[in-house]
Write an enzyme that holds these catalytic residues in place. Structure first.
Site, PDB file in Angstrom:
ATOM      1  N   ASP A   1      -4.137   5.132 -10.032  1.00 13.60           N
ATOM      2  CA  ASP A   1      -3.565   3.784 -10.020  1.00 13.60           C
ATOM      3  C   ASP A   1      -3.528   3.309  -8.580  1.00 13.60           C
ATOM      4  OD1 ASP A   1      -1.419   5.386  -9.183  1.00 13.60           O
ATOM      5  OD2 ASP A   1       0.084   4.207 -10.237  1.00 13.60           O
TER       6      ASP A   1
ATOM      7  N   TYR B   1      -2.641   1.972  -4.742  1.00 15.18           N
ATOM      8  CA  TYR B   1      -1.630   2.310  -3.734  1.00 15.18           C
ATOM      9  C   TYR B   1      -0.399   1.441  -3.962  1.00 15.18           C
ATOM     10  CZ  TYR B   1      -5.514   4.543  -1.207  1.00 15.18           C
ATOM     11  OH  TYR B   1      -6.574   5.330  -0.843  1.00 15.18           O
TER      12      TYR B   1
ATOM     13  N   PHE C   1      -9.176   3.947  -3.914  1.00 10.84           N
ATOM     14  CA  PHE C   1      -9.172   4.655  -2.637  1.00 10.84           C
ATOM     15  C   PHE C   1      -9.313   3.751  -1.421  1.00 10.84           C
ATOM     16  CE2 PHE C   1     -10.581   7.933  -5.666  1.00 10.84           C
ATOM     17  CZ  PHE C   1      -9.644   8.915  -5.411  1.00 10.84           C
TER      18      PHE C   1
ATOM     19  N   HIS D   1      -8.775  16.712  -6.732  1.00 11.02           N
ATOM     20  CA  HIS D   1      -8.490  15.438  -6.081  1.00 11.02           C
ATOM     21  C   HIS D   1      -8.503  15.612  -4.556  1.00 11.02           C
ATOM     22  CE1 HIS D   1      -6.277  11.739  -5.054  1.00 11.02           C
ATOM     23  NE2 HIS D   1      -6.674  11.304  -6.226  1.00 11.02           N
TER      24      HIS D   1
END
Length: 228
Positions: A64, A66, A77, A186
Site C-alpha cells: 500500500d 507510503y 516504491f 521484500h
C-alpha cells in the site's frame, strides 16, 4: 478520484459497476473528505496513467502507499524528487547497483521506469496518514487483482517481480506460461538480507526481455543535483 482514461478501461470497465467498487468509491469520497489520505486523489490511478496496458513489460507489486506526508505519488516504491529515499527503495537501488553497476541516485522518483513499461502497482491504492494498511480489505485488492489478470492475459512476454509474502501470493493469478514470474523477500530492511539482496531480478528481467526481442529496461535513475 481521477478516473482511468487509456486502454486500461477495456479490461477494468466492468469493475466500476460492481457493488464492491461502488462501496469503495463511496468510502474513498468519505475518507478524502474527512481524513488525510495518500496519495492525492488525482494520483490514485497514476500507475495506470503512466504505464498503459499496451506498454507493460514489467510489473512490480507493492503493498500500500507510503503513509507519511509528501511521499506517496501513486507508484509503488516511488517518492517525489526532493523527498528522502525510503529504506526499501534504498535497498532496491543497492541491488540494482550490485547487479548492473548503476550508481545510486539522489532521488526516489521512479517515473522513468513507469514510462518504459514498468507497472509500479500497489495492491491497495490509498492509505490514511500514518496508518499503514488502513485501507486494506475495502475493495482495492479486488480491483488490482483485475488489473493483474488483465496483464496475465496479454499475448506477449511480461516479467512479474513479486517481493514479499503478500506480493508472492499474487502468483496464483499468473497462469500465462509466456510470462516470467520472479519471487524474493521484500526489500525492507527487515527482510532484504533474507534473499532480496543477490536475487538478480533486474538482470534476469532484462535478459528475459532481450531473449523475447524486447528492449531492456534502463534501471538507472539519474541524479537531479549536480555533484560537486
Amino acid at each position: 478520484m481521477a478516473g482511468i482514461a487509456n486502454d486500461w478501461l477495456t479490461p477494468l470497465r466492468a469493475e466500476f459497476s460492481k457493488p464492491y467498487y461502488r462501496q469503495l468509491y463511496e468510502r474513498m469520497n468519505y475518507e478524502y473528505s474527512h481524513n488525510t489520505v495518500f496519495p492525492p486523489a488525482s494520483s490514485v490511478y497514476r500507475a495506470f496513467e503512466l504505464t498503459p496496458l499496451s506498454k507493460v513489460k514489467v510489473v512490480i507489486l507493492g503493498q500500500d502507499p507510503y503513509h507519511n506526508f509528501d511521499q506517496a505519488m501513486g507508484l509503488s516504491f516511488s517518492v517525489p524528487a526532493g523527498v528522502q529515499i525510503p529504506p526499501s527503495l534504498e535497498n532496491i537501488y543497492k541491488e540494482i547497483s550490485d547487479e548492473l553497476g548503476c550508481y545510486i541516485p539522489d532521488n526516489g522518483d521512479l517515473t522513468k521506469w513507469a514510462s518504459q513499461g514498468v507497472l509500479l502497482l500497489n495492491t491497495v491504492l490509498t492509505v490514511r496518514a500514518h496508518a499503514p494498511q488502513s485501507h486494506a480489505n475495502l475493495g482495492w485488492e479486488q480491483f488490482t487483482d483485475a488489473a493483474i489478470r488483465a496483464v496475465n492475459a496479454l499475448d506477449r512476454p511480461v516479467v512479474f517481480l513479486l517481493w514479499g509474502a503478500p506480493a508472492g501470493r499474487k502468483a496464483e493469478l499468473l497462469t500465462n506460461p509466456g510470462h516470467l514470474v520472479l519471487k524474493a523477500p521484500h526489500p525492507s530492511p527487515l527482510s532484504a538480507y533474507r534473499g532480496f539482496f543477490g536475487c538478480g531480478h533486474f538482470k534476469k528481467t532484462n535478459d528475459y526481455l532481450v531473449r523475447c526481442g524486447l528492449e531492456p529496461i534502463d534501471w538507472q535513475i539519474e541524479n537531479i543535483q549536480e555533484k560537486s
